[in-house]
Design a protein around this motif. Structure first.
Motif, PDB file in Angstrom:
ATOM      1  N   UNK A 188       0.826  -1.212   0.000  1.00  0.00           N
ATOM      2  CA  UNK A 188       0.000   0.000   0.000  1.00  0.00           C
ATOM      3  C   UNK A 188       0.859   1.260   0.000  1.00  0.00           C
ATOM      4  N   UNK A 189       1.948   1.244   0.783  1.00  0.00           N
ATOM      5  CA  UNK A 189       2.833   2.408   0.814  1.00  0.00           C
ATOM      6  C   UNK A 189       3.543   2.601  -0.526  1.00  0.00           C
ATOM      7  N   UNK A 202      -4.328   4.852 -15.470  1.00  0.00           N
ATOM      8  CA  UNK A 202      -3.953   3.753 -14.588  1.00  0.00           C
ATOM      9  C   UNK A 202      -3.662   4.250 -13.177  1.00  0.00           C
ATOM     10  N   UNK A 203      -2.978   5.380 -13.071  1.00  0.00           N
ATOM     11  CA  UNK A 203      -2.686   5.963 -11.761  1.00  0.00           C
ATOM     12  C   UNK A 203      -3.977   6.391 -11.075  1.00  0.00           C
ATOM     13  N   UNK A 204      -4.909   6.955 -11.808  1.00  0.00           N
ATOM     14  CA  UNK A 204      -6.184   7.353 -11.212  1.00  0.00           C
ATOM     15  C   UNK A 204      -6.948   6.145 -10.675  1.00  0.00           C
ATOM     16  N   UNK A 205      -6.916   5.047 -11.388  1.00  0.00           N
ATOM     17  CA  UNK A 205      -7.618   3.852 -10.918  1.00  0.00           C
ATOM     18  C   UNK A 205      -6.975   3.293  -9.658  1.00  0.00           C
ATOM     19  N   UNK A 211      -8.025   4.665  -1.985  1.00  0.00           N
ATOM     20  CA  UNK A 211      -9.102   5.303  -1.227  1.00  0.00           C
ATOM     21  C   UNK A 211     -10.105   4.279  -0.715  1.00  0.00           C
ATOM     22  N   UNK A 212     -10.431   3.289  -1.525  1.00  0.00           N
ATOM     23  CA  UNK A 212     -11.371   2.261  -1.083  1.00  0.00           C
ATOM     24  C   UNK A 212     -10.781   1.418   0.040  1.00  0.00           C
ATOM     25  N   UNK A 213      -9.487   1.128  -0.038  1.00  0.00           N
ATOM     26  CA  UNK A 213      -8.845   0.350   1.032  1.00  0.00           C
ATOM     27  C   UNK A 213      -8.833   1.151   2.326  1.00  0.00           C
ATOM     28  N   UNK A 218     -11.951  -4.449   1.548  1.00  0.00           N
ATOM     29  CA  UNK A 218     -10.888  -5.447   1.466  1.00  0.00           C
ATOM     30  C   UNK A 218     -10.053  -5.228   0.209  1.00  0.00           C
ATOM     31  N   UNK A 219      -8.738  -5.519   0.350  1.00  0.00           N
ATOM     32  CA  UNK A 219      -7.850  -5.259  -0.778  1.00  0.00           C
ATOM     33  C   UNK A 219      -8.227  -6.093  -1.987  1.00  0.00           C
TER      34      UNK A 219
END
Length: 315
Positions: A188-189, A202-205, A211-213, A218-219
């Protein structure tokens, strides 16, 4: 001939009449909304006042005309259109807009309103511009067909362009992510570090995934939803590998390294495939444009001389 013209004219006029009636109905419903909505809008515009009092010293609203009048009308039209739109078509269109990245922040109802307006503009435009022509109904039908096709073609083009952009930036994105994870950062980091320095769809997705995590999702679910929002085969395979590694407890660094190598290999194969297709694609402009010009330049003088010679012999 008259019967054939009537048989062509009646369906077109019927469709045009239905479109005009639908627009008039939707505009009427949006304009003559319930009084409570109008009062709430006035309260919000006038700074929360409970009653509207005409005053010469009343300050003008800060919002532009678009936000005060056009945007609420557009929203009202979109809600009314969504009420009469079949559920299956609206869901399919919503999915296409998601794949296209919601261009301009368009929602499903808003896109449908624009769709109807484009159909009416092309149909009436073709009908009015060809007034007095013999094939006026035919041109109106052509305008109707263009109005039906152009928005869908535009949306498909946006989807393809976005998917190509994602596929193009995926190998370099995975390389940066692999280096960050191998440097000691968590997944995540590392994802947050890479997305803060790059740009693109791709970066936006992946920013949305983060943000959802952070919001508690759940990942594996966030990654699975990412695959559904893009429908890029290479990205879906990478996300499947990440989900399996998360479920089985496999090292994410090894998975990222293998996936990055595979993505670079796939990119090289796509480049070789495009290079092999280039001669075939060049064949059509060569045959249609270049070869005729060469024949005219090289054989033109000879043909002229042969015509002159045969003309003298015939005399």
């Amino acid at each position: 001939m008259f019967r054939e013209g009537i048989s062509i004219l009646l369906p077109v006029l019927g469709l045009v009449g239905v479109s005009v009636g639908m627009i008039v109905y939707l505009v009427g419903v949006a304009v003559y909304a319930p009084r409570e909505k109008v009062e709430r809008r006035l309260d919000r515009t006038l700074g929360g006042s409970q009653s509207f009092q005409a005053d010469a010293t009343m300050p003008l609203p800060d919002e532009p005309f678009w936000q005060r009048v056009v945007a609420p009308l557009f929203q009202g039209l979109s809600r009314q259109v969504m009420r009469i739109t079949p559920v299956g078509w609206s869901n399919s269109l919503r999915h296409k807009l998601v794949l296209a990245g919601n261009p301009g922040g368009l929602e499903t109802g808003q896109f449908l309103v624009i769709y109807i307006l484009v159909i009416c503009v092309f149909t009436f435009g073709a009908f009015i511009l060809t007034v007095g022509a013999d094939q006026q109904i035919l041109f109106a039908g052509i305008g109707l067909g263009l109005g039906l096709l152009l928005p869908d073609m535009w949306l498909k083009q946006r989807i393809q362009a976005r998917q190509k952009a994602i596929l193009k930036t995926l190998p370099s994105f995975l390389d940066l992510l692999t280096v960050s994870v191998e440097a000691g950062l968590g997944f995540d980091a590392a994802l947050s570090k890479v997305t803060s320095r790059e740009q693109g769809p791709l970066v936006e997705e992946f920013q949305r995934v983060l943000q959802e995590i952070r919001m508690g999702k759940a990942r594996r679910d966030a990654l699975r939803d990412l695959g559904g929002r893009t429908e890029v085969k290479e990205l879906s395979s990478f996300l499947s590998a990440l989900i399996q590694a998360d479920q089985l407890g496999v090292s994410v660094g090894n998975v990222l390294r293998v996936q990055a190598q595979q993505m670079r290999r796939s990119r090289r194969q796509r480049a070789e495939e495009a290079a092999m297709k280039a001669p075939i694609k060049m064949l059509f402009p060569l045959v249609l444009f270049i070869f005729p010009s060469l024949f005219i330049v090289l054989l033109g003088p000879a043909v002229i001389q042969m015509v002159g010679t045969f003309g003298q012999i015939m005399r």
